[in-house]
Each structure stands twice: as C-alpha cells, then as structure tokens.
Design an enzyme around this catalytic site. Structure first.
Site, mmCIF file in Angstrom:
data_model
loop_
_atom_site.group_PDB
_atom_site.id
_atom_site.type_symbol
_atom_site.label_atom_id
_atom_site.label_comp_id
_atom_site.label_asym_id
_atom_site.label_seq_id
_atom_site.Cartn_x
_atom_site.Cartn_y
_atom_site.Cartn_z
ATOM 1 C CG ASP A 160 -0.079 -0.088 2.396
ATOM 2 O OD1 ASP A 160 0.311 0.973 3.185
ATOM 3 O OD2 ASP A 160 0.231 -1.240 2.896
ATOM 4 C CG ASP B 13 1.489 4.519 5.824
ATOM 5 O OD1 ASP B 13 1.505 3.556 6.344
ATOM 6 O OD2 ASP B 13 1.712 5.662 6.609
#
Length: 285
Positions: free
Chosen positions: A206, A208
């Site tokens: 991802d 974040d």
C-alpha cells in the site's frame, strides 16, 4: 553458509524446499514465535521462522525478537533475510513491488533490543544495519524473476499494530523515508549482536496514508496474498545465488563484537555470560 528466513505477511510457503523438518528450539530468552522449519533450497541450507507464529497470532510489539534471532543462531545461521510487507512513501515503489532498504529509522518502543545487560555491557555499531552484499543478492534474485524492485532507501520501523495517521504518514514522507513496517527493529540490531548478516526484502502492499485513499487491513491483505507467490520465487532465486556465491565477511558483521564488549572479562557475571553463549560462542563458550 546457512540462511535464516524470517517470514511475515509476505511469505507463507517455500517453493523448492527439500528435506523439510520442524525443530523446536528453546533459547535463554524463551521460545521463538514458532517451530523452525529446516531443509535445503537450491542446495543451500535454510531455516524458516514465521515471526508472527502459526496463524499470525503474535502482534509486532509482542514478538519475542531475542528468542527468534537466538534460535536462528543456535541452528547455525550466518545470515538472515527478513521477508515482510510494508507501506510505501514513494511513487517508484507501488503496491506489488519490492523494497530492499539499506537504512532503518527506529520509532518502536518497549521492545527488548539487546542480548546484553544483567551486568555485561556491549555497544554494538549499527551505522549500516543492512549488509550491502546480502541486499545485493536479494536485488539480483528479484531481477531473475522480473520483480520490480528498488535497492536502497530507508525503512521506518513503527510500533504498530495500528497503521499510521495521515499526519504521521505525511511527516514520514517529508522526512524522506522510503517504506514503513513494524518488525525490522530490533531484528537488525539483534542480528548484528549475534554476528549475522541481515537484509530486508519488503514487499509493498500500500501507499500508507500520505495519499487520499484510506489504508484498510482488507486491502493490504489482498495485495499481500498476491505478493506471496513472488516472495516464494524470490527466496528460491536468492538461495540459488547464495549457494553459488556465499557471503564474504565484508562490512564487519562477522566480527561485530570484537571491540563492542566493554565489561572486562574478570567482571562478567556468570549468569549473563552463560546466556550470551547462545549468540556469541566465540566469546562466551
């Protein structure tokens, strides 16, 4: 050489493992997260340890890091590769890519971070916590399978188990960190005290929270599942390289304790020295 593999959310299987058998290994610091899985991959002796335990039931701050590293040392490992999941702060490391950082910033707290203590003091140098030669082998293994990767950069170690707030994430990005995870410290420091080489293979799940989207566990685990096959291939290619080109002692990791122990031998407490025999037998045997 013998390679220790610490697996987290990014790896659940070891393709090519031969002669696999499990071994329970107690240490002076207690039991590791799980039984050790030993065998060979591409002719290289390996020991695999699931750092979160079977079924992923141990949170990052609850891991017995000292027992994990001491158990790998006890089984004869000379190098450790952490295969983990991470969040990215840079566009050049999108979900599905591999980060191979060479630096770590530690923002964890309350985790026992040294084998020393109890009247026996050492100050280990971790200026360069990742062994460049080992990280280079990880990068070369990624190249074999065409895994998009980036070598270098900084891993931000956070306490967890929660993900970062948007403000924390944007601050970390502004500070210039590359990726964020929850386990590289104290792993790296403990490996240096145990005189084992250490490197990180962090698969990005991802971005974040610095972008507008919200990071959810469901989304992270979906990408992590997709990364697992690549992680298995990476480990297989890495083992083949290390079987053909074992690590040298460049960088000083193999002799990290030579000038680090400050307490004179005459003042070593018997109990502390007996514990340390498990991770530094050349000093305390």
């Amino acid at each position: 050489m013998k390679l220790g593999i610490l697996g987290g959310s990014a790896v659940s299987a070891l393709p090519g493992l031969e002669g696999g058998h499990r071994h329970a290994q107690e240490t002076p610091w207690g039991w590791p997260s799980d039984a050790l899985l030993e065998g060979e991959i591409a002719g290289l002796p390996v020991v695999f340890l699931a750092r979160h335990g079977a079924g992923h039931h141990i949170a990052p701050a609850e891991i017995n890091y000292r027992a994990n590293i001491a158990a790998l040392k006890a089984r004869g490992c000379t190098a450790v590769v952490s295969v983990a999941a991470c969040g990215s702060f840079v566009e050049s490391l999108p979900p599905g890519s591999l980060a191979i950082p060479d630096q770590i910033v530690d923002r964890t707290w309350g985790r026992p971070s040294s084998f020393f203590g109890g009247g026996l003091v050492a100050h280990i140098s971790v200026a360069d916590p990742v062994v460049t030669e080992l990280a280079g082998h990880v990068a070369a293994a990624a190249q074999v399978w065409g895994i998009p990767h980036e070598q270098g950069g900084t891993y931000l170690a956070i306490q967890g188990p929660r993900f970062q707030t948007r403000a924390e994430s944007r601050l970390a990005k502004a500070e210039g960190h590359s990726v964020v995870g929850m386990t590289a410290m104290p792993e790296a420091a403990l490996c240096r005290e145990a005189e084992m080489a250490y490197a990180i293979a962090a698969f990005v799940t991802d971005y974040d929270s610095w972008r507008e989207e919200v990071v959810t566990t469901a989304a992270v685990m979906e990408v992590a599942r997709a990364n697992r096959e690549q992680a298995g291939f990476l480990v297989q290619a890495l083992c083949a390289r290390l079987a053909a080109m074992p690590l040298s002692a460049a960088g000083g990791w193999a002799h990290a304790l030579d000038e680090a122990i400050l307490t004179p031998r005459a003042h070593w407490p018997t109990e502390a020295a007996a514990r340390l025999r498990a991770i530094a037998p050349r000093f305390f045997a």
